[in-house]
Design a protein around this motif. Structure first.
Motif, PDB file in Angstrom:
ATOM      1  N   VAL A   1       0.849  -1.202   0.000  1.00  0.00           N
ATOM      2  CA  VAL A   1       0.000   0.000   0.000  1.00  0.00           C
ATOM      3  C   VAL A   1       0.882   1.249   0.000  1.00  0.00           C
ATOM      4  N   PHE A   2       0.816   2.032  -1.072  1.00  0.00           N
ATOM      5  CA  PHE A   2       1.479   3.337  -1.053  1.00  0.00           C
ATOM      6  C   PHE A   2       0.542   4.299  -0.336  1.00  0.00           C
ATOM      7  N   THR A   3       1.018   4.825   0.774  1.00  0.00           N
ATOM      8  CA  THR A   3       0.144   5.652   1.610  1.00  0.00           C
ATOM      9  C   THR A   3       0.995   6.688   2.348  1.00  0.00           C
ATOM     10  N   CYS A   4       0.337   7.583   3.063  1.00  0.00           N
ATOM     11  CA  CYS A   4       1.076   8.619   3.785  1.00  0.00           C
ATOM     12  C   CYS A   4       0.233   9.151   4.940  1.00  0.00           C
ATOM     13  N   ASN A   5       0.809  10.084   5.704  1.00  0.00           N
ATOM     14  CA  ASN A   5       0.104  10.659   6.854  1.00  0.00           C
ATOM     15  C   ASN A   5      -0.841  11.778   6.457  1.00  0.00           C
ATOM     16  N   THR A   6      -0.477  12.489   5.383  1.00  0.00           N
ATOM     17  CA  THR A   6      -1.061  13.812   5.158  1.00  0.00           C
ATOM     18  C   THR A   6      -2.236  13.837   4.190  1.00  0.00           C
ATOM     19  N   CYS A   7      -2.448  12.764   3.463  1.00  0.00           N
ATOM     20  CA  CYS A   7      -3.542  12.756   2.483  1.00  0.00           C
ATOM     21  C   CYS A   7      -4.841  12.316   3.164  1.00  0.00           C
ATOM     22  N   PRO A   8      -5.895  13.132   3.060  1.00  0.00           N
ATOM     23  CA  PRO A   8      -7.156  12.774   3.724  1.00  0.00           C
ATOM     24  C   PRO A   8      -7.719  11.423   3.262  1.00  0.00           C
ATOM     25  N   TYR A   9      -7.492  11.082   2.017  1.00  0.00           N
ATOM     26  CA  TYR A   9      -7.958   9.772   1.527  1.00  0.00           C
ATOM     27  C   TYR A   9      -7.190   8.650   2.207  1.00  0.00           C
ATOM     28  N   ALA A  10      -5.871   8.843   2.324  1.00  0.00           N
ATOM     29  CA  ALA A  10      -5.041   7.837   2.988  1.00  0.00           C
ATOM     30  C   ALA A  10      -5.457   7.698   4.452  1.00  0.00           C
ATOM     31  N   VAL A  11      -5.705   8.833   5.078  1.00  0.00           N
ATOM     32  CA  VAL A  11      -6.117   8.822   6.484  1.00  0.00           C
ATOM     33  C   VAL A  11      -7.466   8.099   6.643  1.00  0.00           C
ATOM     34  N   ALA A  12      -8.358   8.359   5.683  1.00  0.00           N
ATOM     35  CA  ALA A  12      -9.682   7.724   5.747  1.00  0.00           C
ATOM     36  C   ALA A  12      -9.578   6.201   5.685  1.00  0.00           C
ATOM     37  N   TYR A  13      -8.484   5.730   5.107  1.00  0.00           N
ATOM     38  CA  TYR A  13      -8.322   4.282   4.943  1.00  0.00           C
ATOM     39  C   TYR A  13      -7.396   3.642   5.971  1.00  0.00           C
TER      40      TYR A  13
ATOM     41  N   ASP B   1      -7.585   2.781   9.128  1.00  0.00           N
ATOM     42  CA  ASP B   1      -8.115   1.666   9.918  1.00  0.00           C
ATOM     43  C   ASP B   1      -8.378   0.446   9.041  1.00  0.00           C
ATOM     44  N   ARG B   2      -8.754   0.709   7.799  1.00  0.00           N
ATOM     45  CA  ARG B   2      -9.040  -0.408   6.905  1.00  0.00           C
ATOM     46  C   ARG B   2      -7.755  -1.116   6.463  1.00  0.00           C
ATOM     47  N   VAL B   3      -6.675  -0.346   6.322  1.00  0.00           N
ATOM     48  CA  VAL B   3      -5.376  -0.957   5.993  1.00  0.00           C
ATOM     49  C   VAL B   3      -4.928  -1.822   7.171  1.00  0.00           C
ATOM     50  N   GLN B   4      -5.112  -1.264   8.360  1.00  0.00           N
ATOM     51  CA  GLN B   4      -4.794  -2.015   9.579  1.00  0.00           C
ATOM     52  C   GLN B   4      -5.611  -3.307   9.622  1.00  0.00           C
ATOM     53  N   GLY B   5      -6.875  -3.202   9.252  1.00  0.00           N
ATOM     54  CA  GLY B   5      -7.765  -4.366   9.232  1.00  0.00           C
ATOM     55  C   GLY B   5      -7.305  -5.423   8.234  1.00  0.00           C
ATOM     56  N   LEU B   6      -6.805  -4.953   7.090  1.00  0.00           N
ATOM     57  CA  LEU B   6      -6.309  -5.893   6.067  1.00  0.00           C
ATOM     58  C   LEU B   6      -5.142  -6.696   6.610  1.00  0.00           C
ATOM     59  N   ASN B   7      -4.243  -6.005   7.310  1.00  0.00           N
ATOM     60  CA  ASN B   7      -3.084  -6.711   7.849  1.00  0.00           C
ATOM     61  C   ASN B   7      -3.492  -7.721   8.913  1.00  0.00           C
ATOM     62  N   LYS B   8      -4.442  -7.295   9.771  1.00  0.00           N
ATOM     63  CA  LYS B   8      -4.897  -8.198  10.834  1.00  0.00           C
ATOM     64  C   LYS B   8      -5.509  -9.454  10.237  1.00  0.00           C
ATOM     65  N   LYS B   9      -6.264  -9.253   9.150  1.00  0.00           N
ATOM     66  CA  LYS B   9      -6.973 -10.376   8.549  1.00  0.00           C
ATOM     67  C   LYS B   9      -6.058 -11.274   7.717  1.00  0.00           C
TER      68      LYS B   9
ATOM     69  N   PHE C   1      -0.097   0.784  14.208  1.00  0.00           N
ATOM     70  CA  PHE C   1       0.153   0.004  12.985  1.00  0.00           C
ATOM     71  C   PHE C   1       0.874  -1.302  13.332  1.00  0.00           C
ATOM     72  N   THR C   2       0.373  -2.394  12.767  1.00  0.00           N
ATOM     73  CA  THR C   2       0.999  -3.688  13.015  1.00  0.00           C
ATOM     74  C   THR C   2       1.805  -4.154  11.805  1.00  0.00           C
ATOM     75  N   PHE C   3       1.927  -3.266  10.815  1.00  0.00           N
ATOM     76  CA  PHE C   3       2.624  -3.628   9.585  1.00  0.00           C
ATOM     77  C   PHE C   3       3.813  -2.686   9.382  1.00  0.00           C
ATOM     78  N   PRO C   4       4.776  -3.088   8.542  1.00  0.00           N
ATOM     79  CA  PRO C   4       5.894  -2.186   8.276  1.00  0.00           C
ATOM     80  C   PRO C   4       5.394  -0.921   7.574  1.00  0.00           C
ATOM     81  N   TYR C   5       5.933   0.213   7.973  1.00  0.00           N
ATOM     82  CA  TYR C   5       5.592   1.494   7.343  1.00  0.00           C
ATOM     83  C   TYR C   5       6.924   2.060   6.857  1.00  0.00           C
TER      84      TYR C   5
END
Lengths: 206, 178
Positions: A64-76, A78-86, A122-126
């Motif tokens: 996942v290419f993502t960042c801290n500052t993009c509102p779209y990235a921020v909106a996702y 928890d869902r990215v975290q959920g993907l890793n957990k699952k 975050f439980t995944f590498p960033y």
């Protein structure tokens, strides 16, 4: 007679339209479905260097290419975290990569990444694409931008490119979970049905 | 203790008055600024499509996709405004399609429009099913903003990039040649 006139009109329209077909200035570079994705050595928020090859037991990856500052990235987030957990335990861990130039976006620098990861647990590498030479190879243009890879003999093969799901505003109103559907298909040795999707995102800051 | 209470009361009272006067001055501005009225158009993609199909066949339309949270978008907005003003008499119309989140329309977008006094038409696109509508704008658009579409009845060009004024004007001129 009227019909012929109508048909001619339609034909003229089609010819006119095709004569001025949409030209585009966006780049077409980057991976297509079926390409082998490059591995990398990028610094993680814990100071270690992470490569895909470190994950010997993985069946593939959710990059996942993502960042801290993009509102779209921020909106996702928890869902990215959920993907890793699952999916981490099922063999498809999330690998998040921050591609922005931190001079342009100081809010995405390593310190800020560490803080954000800690806040959100975050439980995944960033990882930071400090040289900004990994995201162009993938063809990522925005955050968030997801690549699902499957480990095969020839390397990590791109199986899905695009959005996480079809509703950035409300996780509860999502109808299609593109990434989950893709990984589920791979886990069941099936073809990924929807393998490319589009979503709005923040352009990666060069 | 009594004094403290009095001071606190005066403080709150003072702030209260200031707040009201701020509100008043804002309300005066509301009359001047078109976008603080309730007429900010919010559409889904079906509603946006009328902007993507030349309403006026003699015009060239410049459609810019932006959001207040997108720094490079905000940076290039003045160039689109300048273009709209400079080329108004040459049948050019700029439409600014905001992708601001619906919950931030009141808190962010409207104050932004007021502060920057934008003159181009602003439309808010609220359609979560981006995978369906992005390819309809342009099949090669990855979804990153800023992005701009320039079209007239002769041709259509899509740009997934930022502009400065000169680059934007140069592109527009390609459309005005015919």
């Amino acid at each position: 007679m009227k019909k012929i006139f109508k048909l001619t009109l339609v034909l003229v329209v089609i010819i006119t339209v095709s004569a001025f077909t949409t030209k585009t200035n966006s780049t077409d570079s980057g991976y297509k479905i079926g390409d082998v994705a490059t591995d990398f050595e990028l610094e993680n928020i814990d100071g270690n260097v992470v490569s895909l090859s470190d994950f010997e037991d993985a069946k593939g990856f959710i990059v996942v290419f993502t960042c801290n500052t993009c509102p779209y990235a921020v909106a996702y987030e928890d869902r990215v975290q959920g993907l890793n957990k699952k999916y981490a335990d099922l063999g498809y861990p999330v690998i998040a990569i921050m591609p922005n130039n931190t001079t342009v976006k100081p809010g995405d620098n390593m310190e800020a990444m560490k803080t954000r990861a800690k806040e959100k647990g975050f439980t995944f590498p960033y990882l930071m694409d400090a040289g900004q030479d990994i995201y162009p190879q993938y063809g990522a243009t925005k955050t968030p931008h997801v690549y699902v890879l499957q480990k095969e003999q020839k390397g990590n093969v791109v199986k899905y490119i695009g959005a996480i799901d079809d509703n950035y505003q409300d996780a509860n109103a999502v109808k299609t979970k593109y990434v989950e559907d893709a990984v589920d298909a791979l886990l069941n040795n099936k073809e990924v049905k929807i393998n490319e999707t589009k979503a709005i995102g923040c352009s990666i800051k060069v | 203790m009594k004094h403290l209470f009095l001071i606190l009361t005066f403080t709150f009272f003072g702030f209260g008055n200031q707040y009201i006067s701020l509100l008043n001055s804002n309300q005066i501005k509301i009359v001047d600024a078109p976008y603080l009225k309730q007429d900010l158009k919010i559409v889904d993609f079906d509603g946006l499509e009328q902007y993507l199909a030349a309403k006026d066949k003699s015009k060239t339309y410049v459609i810019n996709f932006w959001a207040t949270w997108c720094a490079p978008c905000v940076k290039e907005l003045p160039y689109f405004e300048q273009l709209n003003t400079t080329y108004a008499d040459k049948k050019v119309e700029v439409i600014l399609v905001s992708l601001d989140f619906p919950k931030q329309i009141e808190s962010k977008l409207k104050p932004f429009l007021l502060k920057n006094k934008l003159k181009s038409e602003v439309v808010v696109l609220n359609d979560v099913d981006a995978n369906t509508w992005i390819p309809k704008v342009d099949k090669n658009w990855s979804g990153a903003i800023p992005a701009t579409l320039i079209y007239n009845t002769q041709k259509t060009v899509f740009y997934e990039q930022s502009f400065d004024y000169i680059a934007l004007e140069t592109e527009l001129k390609q459309f005005l040649k015919q």
